[in-house]
Write a protein that holds these residues in place. Structure first.
Motif, PDB file in Angstrom:
ATOM      1  N   MET A   1      32.115  80.999  10.831  1.00 35.68           N
ATOM      2  CA  MET A   1      30.191  80.438  10.311  1.00 35.68           C
ATOM      3  C   MET A   1      30.897  79.175  10.968  1.00 35.68           C
ATOM      4  O   MET A   1      29.770  78.225  11.638  1.00 35.68           O
ATOM      5  N   LEU A   2      31.640  78.084  10.259  1.00 36.38           N
ATOM      6  CA  LEU A   2      31.226  76.804  10.102  1.00 36.38           C
ATOM      7  C   LEU A   2      32.128  76.604  11.774  1.00 36.38           C
ATOM      8  O   LEU A   2      32.024  75.949  12.152  1.00 36.38           O
TER       9      LEU A   2
ATOM     10  N   GLU B   1      28.726  70.781  19.978  1.00 36.66           N
ATOM     11  CA  GLU B   1      29.199  70.689  20.546  1.00 36.66           C
ATOM     12  C   GLU B   1      28.732  70.885  21.973  1.00 36.66           C
ATOM     13  O   GLU B   1      29.165  69.980  22.962  1.00 36.66           O
ATOM     14  N   GLN B   2      27.612  71.548  21.930  1.00 29.82           N
ATOM     15  CA  GLN B   2      26.934  71.262  23.373  1.00 29.82           C
ATOM     16  C   GLN B   2      25.866  71.006  23.058  1.00 29.82           C
ATOM     17  O   GLN B   2      24.644  70.552  24.332  1.00 29.82           O
ATOM     18  N   GLY B   3      25.247  70.243  21.757  1.00 30.69           N
ATOM     19  CA  GLY B   3      24.453  68.561  22.077  1.00 30.69           C
ATOM     20  C   GLY B   3      23.925  69.200  21.045  1.00 30.69           C
ATOM     21  O   GLY B   3      22.453  68.187  20.693  1.00 30.69           O
ATOM     22  N   ASN B   4      23.638  70.551  20.313  1.00 30.27           N
ATOM     23  CA  ASN B   4      22.004  70.363  18.915  1.00 30.27           C
ATOM     24  C   ASN B   4      22.979  69.469  17.660  1.00 30.27           C
ATOM     25  O   ASN B   4      23.668  70.279  17.161  1.00 30.27           O
ATOM     26  N   LEU B   5      22.790  68.951  17.374  1.00 35.30           N
ATOM     27  CA  LEU B   5      22.742  68.221  15.859  1.00 35.30           C
ATOM     28  C   LEU B   5      22.096  68.102  14.936  1.00 35.30           C
ATOM     29  O   LEU B   5      22.237  67.155  13.737  1.00 35.30           O
ATOM     30  N   THR B   6      21.473  68.907  14.970  1.00 35.07           N
ATOM     31  CA  THR B   6      20.922  69.486  14.220  1.00 35.07           C
ATOM     32  C   THR B   6      21.303  70.231  13.147  1.00 35.07           C
ATOM     33  O   THR B   6      20.519  71.162  12.040  1.00 35.07           O
ATOM     34  N   VAL B   7      21.792  70.727  13.526  1.00 32.19           N
ATOM     35  CA  VAL B   7      22.656  72.412  13.003  1.00 32.19           C
ATOM     36  C   VAL B   7      23.493  71.882  11.201  1.00 32.19           C
ATOM     37  O   VAL B   7      23.907  70.824  11.398  1.00 32.19           O
ATOM     38  N   ARG B   8      23.404  72.602  10.122  1.00 30.71           N
ATOM     39  CA  ARG B   8      24.029  72.227   9.122  1.00 30.71           C
ATOM     40  C   ARG B   8      24.363  73.808   8.666  1.00 30.71           C
ATOM     41  O   ARG B   8      23.734  75.056   9.030  1.00 30.71           O
ATOM     42  N   MET B   9      25.402  73.432   7.751  1.00 29.20           N
ATOM     43  CA  MET B   9      25.689  74.361   6.804  1.00 29.20           C
ATOM     44  C   MET B   9      25.025  75.071   6.170  1.00 29.20           C
ATOM     45  O   MET B   9      25.256  74.231   4.992  1.00 29.20           O
ATOM     46  N   ASN B  10      24.759  76.604   5.083  1.00 25.18           N
ATOM     47  CA  ASN B  10      24.168  76.224   4.266  1.00 25.18           C
ATOM     48  C   ASN B  10      25.465  76.447   3.276  1.00 25.18           C
ATOM     49  O   ASN B  10      26.289  77.526   2.544  1.00 25.18           O
TER      50      ASN B  10
ATOM     51  N   GLN C   1      33.725  72.550  -0.024  1.00 26.79           N
ATOM     52  CA  GLN C   1      33.352  70.981   0.529  1.00 26.79           C
ATOM     53  C   GLN C   1      33.393  70.703   2.101  1.00 26.79           C
ATOM     54  O   GLN C   1      32.744  69.569   2.431  1.00 26.79           O
ATOM     55  N   LEU C   2      34.292  71.737   2.409  1.00 31.39           N
ATOM     56  CA  LEU C   2      34.746  71.285   4.034  1.00 31.39           C
ATOM     57  C   LEU C   2      33.639  71.794   4.370  1.00 31.39           C
ATOM     58  O   LEU C   2      32.928  70.641   5.731  1.00 31.39           O
ATOM     59  N   GLY C   3      32.191  72.573   3.951  1.00 30.33           N
ATOM     60  CA  GLY C   3      30.890  73.054   5.202  1.00 30.33           C
ATOM     61  C   GLY C   3      29.909  71.363   4.434  1.00 30.33           C
ATOM     62  O   GLY C   3      29.426  70.955   5.240  1.00 30.33           O
ATOM     63  N   HIS C   4      29.919  70.938   3.200  1.00 31.16           N
ATOM     64  CA  HIS C   4      29.400  69.809   2.550  1.00 31.16           C
ATOM     65  C   HIS C   4      29.731  68.311   3.543  1.00 31.16           C
ATOM     66  O   HIS C   4      29.311  67.533   4.454  1.00 31.16           O
ATOM     67  N   SER C   5      31.267  68.368   3.914  1.00 31.74           N
ATOM     68  CA  SER C   5      31.550  67.122   4.784  1.00 31.74           C
ATOM     69  C   SER C   5      31.066  67.339   6.313  1.00 31.74           C
ATOM     70  O   SER C   5      30.990  67.020   6.947  1.00 31.74           O
ATOM     71  N   PHE C   6      30.542  68.837   7.039  1.00 24.44           N
ATOM     72  CA  PHE C   6      30.357  68.655   7.583  1.00 24.44           C
ATOM     73  C   PHE C   6      28.941  68.446   8.036  1.00 24.44           C
ATOM     74  O   PHE C   6      28.870  67.694   9.227  1.00 24.44           O
ATOM     75  N   ASN C   7      28.307  69.430   6.811  1.00 27.21           N
ATOM     76  CA  ASN C   7      27.118  69.053   6.926  1.00 27.21           C
ATOM     77  C   ASN C   7      26.248  66.630   7.252  1.00 27.21           C
ATOM     78  O   ASN C   7      25.994  66.279   8.213  1.00 27.21           O
ATOM     79  N   GLN C   8      27.313  66.549   6.636  1.00 27.80           N
ATOM     80  CA  GLN C   8      27.377  64.839   6.495  1.00 27.80           C
ATOM     81  C   GLN C   8      27.975  63.871   7.843  1.00 27.80           C
ATOM     82  O   GLN C   8      27.116  63.056   8.343  1.00 27.80           O
ATOM     83  N   MET C   9      28.752  64.893   8.263  1.00 29.01           N
ATOM     84  CA  MET C   9      29.463  64.505   9.165  1.00 29.01           C
ATOM     85  C   MET C   9      28.045  64.145  10.038  1.00 29.01           C
ATOM     86  O   MET C   9      27.736  63.315  11.253  1.00 29.01           O
ATOM     87  N   MET C  10      27.329  65.553  10.390  1.00 31.37           N
ATOM     88  CA  MET C  10      26.691  65.136  11.595  1.00 31.37           C
ATOM     89  C   MET C  10      25.320  64.823  11.579  1.00 31.37           C
ATOM     90  O   MET C  10      24.563  64.454  12.409  1.00 31.37           O
ATOM     91  N   GLU C  11      24.646  64.114  10.150  1.00 30.78           N
ATOM     92  CA  GLU C  11      24.343  63.459   9.537  1.00 30.78           C
ATOM     93  C   GLU C  11      23.882  62.124  10.451  1.00 30.78           C
ATOM     94  O   GLU C  11      23.625  61.207  11.123  1.00 30.78           O
TER      95      GLU C  11
END
Length: 723
Positions: A374-375, A383-392, A401-411
């Motif tokens: 999923m991640l 990678e395709q330009g959609n910066l609005t994606v977030r992981m539940n 913790q990896l999903g939470h870090s991914f959400n912070q990185m995207m923000e």
């Protein structure tokens, strides 16, 4: 094994389908707009190669590890138990074979004792001697043969295992047999007959033949082995007859009937040539063994070995009487068949372990593989330009913790892109203004640079010409100094050569004097050697006189001895004196001979010395002439070097005057060059500043254009992101 592999392949296919289906599921519990977009994008992403996923790798690690340890423990236990069973059975069978072999040796000893009894039978000896004296064609000879046959029958009847007893002449001609009938042919060419005669009275054991050794009246074709001995006349030690005892092979079979080597095993007797002397299969007797055995295998003292194919366990006993091997062969597969149960249990446990590993693999795939995939899909969206994606994020473990870090990185990336977009717009406006100003500055700098380059060109030409003149005068001055230094070196060298020639003349004068003295000494030595040669001749003459005196003394002592012998007892004292005189004369003669040899040697050495001195004297004469010629050459060199030194002094004075004039010219050219270089440097500095200004202006124009292009490119790149 094939069944287990098919089960593993089936479970691998099921796990692959599980991961493929996992990728096709939609995300839930997200915001309305973002979750719908993510569902649409993830529905087209599937796992291309399930083997490369983390879940499949962990599943394979569990499966291989569990199977490895289960199979290793199981087969190790199987091999150990198989080896223990094989060794125990081999040890027990070895003792059985040894006991049976010892029983056979006792039986062989009985037959050897019986043959020895026949050899020592006095009546048999007498009948054999009598048969030799009777005409072979007479009735008495037939009667004699019948008596011998009857005598042999007595021994045959005493032991039922004896098939027949035969007696032959040393020529191979049959005498008699225990059945009353013998072969009509001579048997001297038979290999077994030659073996018996070669053993010269010792017991000879002959390997089994399927149809016996000699045709008998009974016509029996039963297999038999034989014992042979030579019967000798004790008084003349000559061979009277050859005894052949045929023994029924069933006698051995009775002794070995109780030996059991297990299912598929066999007990045989083989000869050192690997031929079968006994086997339960009568058709195999007399033929080479088919058990893949070589003599090297049976040389081991352990009495236990494996055949060449490693499929039979062999235990053997070598007879001390016949030299044959009693061999027990047992199939290894039959020995270790009970250990097969361990192997079967191992495979069953491996199958159970594989099923457990499959279950663990599916559980691990759900816990780890699904969130990771999923991640991975969300990162592809980013990678395709959609910066609005977030992981539940629901779990609190490392995956959560990896999903939470991914959400912070995207923000943070979203904020950074927005700031960059605003900055790019400002940079684009500034770059346009900078480009216009740079173009105007570049035009003015270009005109100034053209004027300064023309001025600098003239000054540079003047400076180059003056520098070239300065270099030429400097080069001439350096060459003049080199000529002066070379002239001084040549003067010093000429002076040294003159001094060396003077010393050479002095040394040559001394050498002439020493050479003359050497010539005088050589002449004196030749004269003294000649005198010594005359002295040795005189010594030789004296030695000849002494030799004659010795001979006369010897003759006188001999005469005195003769006269003393005539005088009898009265002349014994005079005989002793005469004998001493004769001994003294012999010693004198020997001493004179030795002195003569020494004198002869001295004479030869003197002749060789005279010859060497005669050859050396002309060489001394030539050496004196060479020394005198060298003295003349040194004197001429001294004369020429005096004139050469005078000329070098005049040349040195002229070069010194020319060097002073060159210094004045060099100073003038240096002043001219300095002024020209100063002017050229000033012009070049101005031209360089103008060119540098022109380059800077051109660079500003290029940078302004490039900055404008980068601003446009940055805006295009940022427009791809959805923020």
């Amino acid at each position: 094994m094939k069944g287990i592999l098919s089960v593993l392949n089936e479970w691998t296919a099921k796990i692959g389908n599980f991961f493929k289906n996992l990728m096709s599921k939609n995300e839930s519990n997200k915001g309305a707009s973002s979750s719908q977009h993510m569902k649409n994008s993830m529905s087209g992403l599937r796992l291309e190669n399930p083997i490369k996923s983390v879940g499949m790798k962990l599943f394979l690690i569990f499966l291989v590890s569990i199977l490895f340890f289960v199979l290793t423990v199981g087969f190790t236990s199987y091999n150990i138990s198989k080896g223990v069973i094989q060794k125990k059975v081999a040890d027990a069978s070895e003792q059985t074979i040894i006991q049976a072999g010892q029983k056979l040796d006792i039986m062989y000893t009985v037959y050897e004792d019986l043959s020895m009894q026949i050899l020592l039978d006095d009546e048999m000896k007498r009948l054999l001697v009598d048969s030799e004296a009777v005409n072979k064609g007479s009735y008495d000879y037939l009667q004699m043969r019948q008596k011998i046959s009857d005598k042999l029958n007595v021994y045959t009847y005493s032991n039922k295992t004896i098939k027949a007893l035969h007696l032959f002449r040393p020529t191979g001609e049959p005498i008699a047999a225990s059945g009353g009938s013998t072969s009509k042919e001579t048997l001297i060419q038979e290999p077994w007959f030659k073996k018996i005669t070669d053993d010269n009275g010792r017991a000879s054991w002959i390997e089994t033949r399927t149809s016996g050794f000699v045709d008998t009246s009974s016509g029996s074709n039963t297999a038999a082995f034989a014992l042979g001995r030579v019967l000798k006349n004790t008084s003349t030690n000559s061979t009277q007859a050859v005894l052949l005892m045929e023994i029924n092979v069933d006698a051995v079979g009775k002794e070995l009937a109780d030996i059991q080597m297990g299912e598929g095993g066999q007990t045989i007797i083989i000869t050192p040539e690997m031929n079968i002397a006994y086997a339960t299969d009568k058709a195999a007797i007399g033929k080479p063994t088919v058990l893949d055995i070589t003599p090297d295998i049976l040389k081991d003292e352990a009495r236990s070995a494996m055949n060449g194919k490693k499929d039979l366990q062999l235990v053997y006993y070598k007879s001390a009487k016949t030299g044959w091997y009693l061999l027990g062969a047992m199939p290894i597969a039959e020995l270790v068949k009970d250990a097969k149960a361990i192997s079967n249990v191992t495979w069953i446990m491996a199958l159970v372990a594989a099923l457990i590993a499959v279950g663990i693999g599916i559980l691990v795939a759900k816990m780890i593989g699904k969130p990771v995939i999923m991640l991975r899909n969300l990162m592809k969206e980013g990678e395709q330009g959609n910066l609005t994606v977030r992981m539940n994020v629901q779990s609190q473990d490392e995956i959560g913790q990896l999903g939470h870090s991914f959400n912070q990185m995207m923000e943070k990336i979203t904020v950074l892109v927005q700031q960059t977009n605003r900055s790019a717009q400002e940079v684009l406006e500034t770059a346009t203004e900078l480009s216009d100003a740079s173009k105007k500055t570049a035009t003015s700098a270009k005109e100034i640079a053209i004027a300064t380059e023309e001025i600098a060109g003239g000054a540079s030409s003047l400076a180059v010409e003056s520098e070239r003149g300065n270099e030429l005068t400097h080069s001439i001055g350096m060459q003049m100094k080199a000529v002066v230094n070379s002239n001084i070196v040549m003067g010093t060298a000429a002076t040294d050569v003159q001094k060396s020639s003077e010393q050479g003349i002095q040394y040559m004068s001394e050498l002439i004097l020493k050479t003359n003295a050497t010539e005088e000494m050589t002449r004196n030595m030749v004269e003294k050697v000649d005198n010594l040669k005359e002295s040795t001749r005189s010594i030789r003459k004296i030695l000849e006189v002494l030799s004659n005196v010795s001979k006369q003394t010897n003759i006188l002592s001999l005469n005195a001895t003769i006269e003393a012998a005539r005088a009898g007892a009265a002349g014994k004292g005079f005989m002793v004196v005469a004998d001493e005189i004769r001994k003294l004369a012999d010693q004198s003669r020997q001493s004179i001979a030795i002195v003569g040899q020494i004198t002869e040697t001295i004479q030869k050495e003197i002749d060789e010395t005279v010859k060497a001195l005669s050859n050396a004297y002309p060489i001394f004469q030539e050496q004196i002439l060479s020394v005198k010629e060298a003295d003349l050459i040194f004197k001429e060199v001294q004369s020429h070097m005096g004139g050469f030194i005078g000329q070098l002094s005049e040349v040195t004075e002229s070069i010194s005057q020319l060097d002073a004039s060159q210094l004045v010219l060099n100073d003038a050219m240096t002043n001219v060059s300095a002024v020209a270089e100063e002017s050229s440097a000033t012009s070049q500095e101005v031209a360089s500043l103008s060119s540098e200004q022109l380059n800077i202006s051109s660079g500003l124009v290029r940078l302004s254009d490039k900055l404008e292009q980068l601003s446009n490119s940055l805006q295009e790149s940022l427009s791809k992101f959805d923020v």
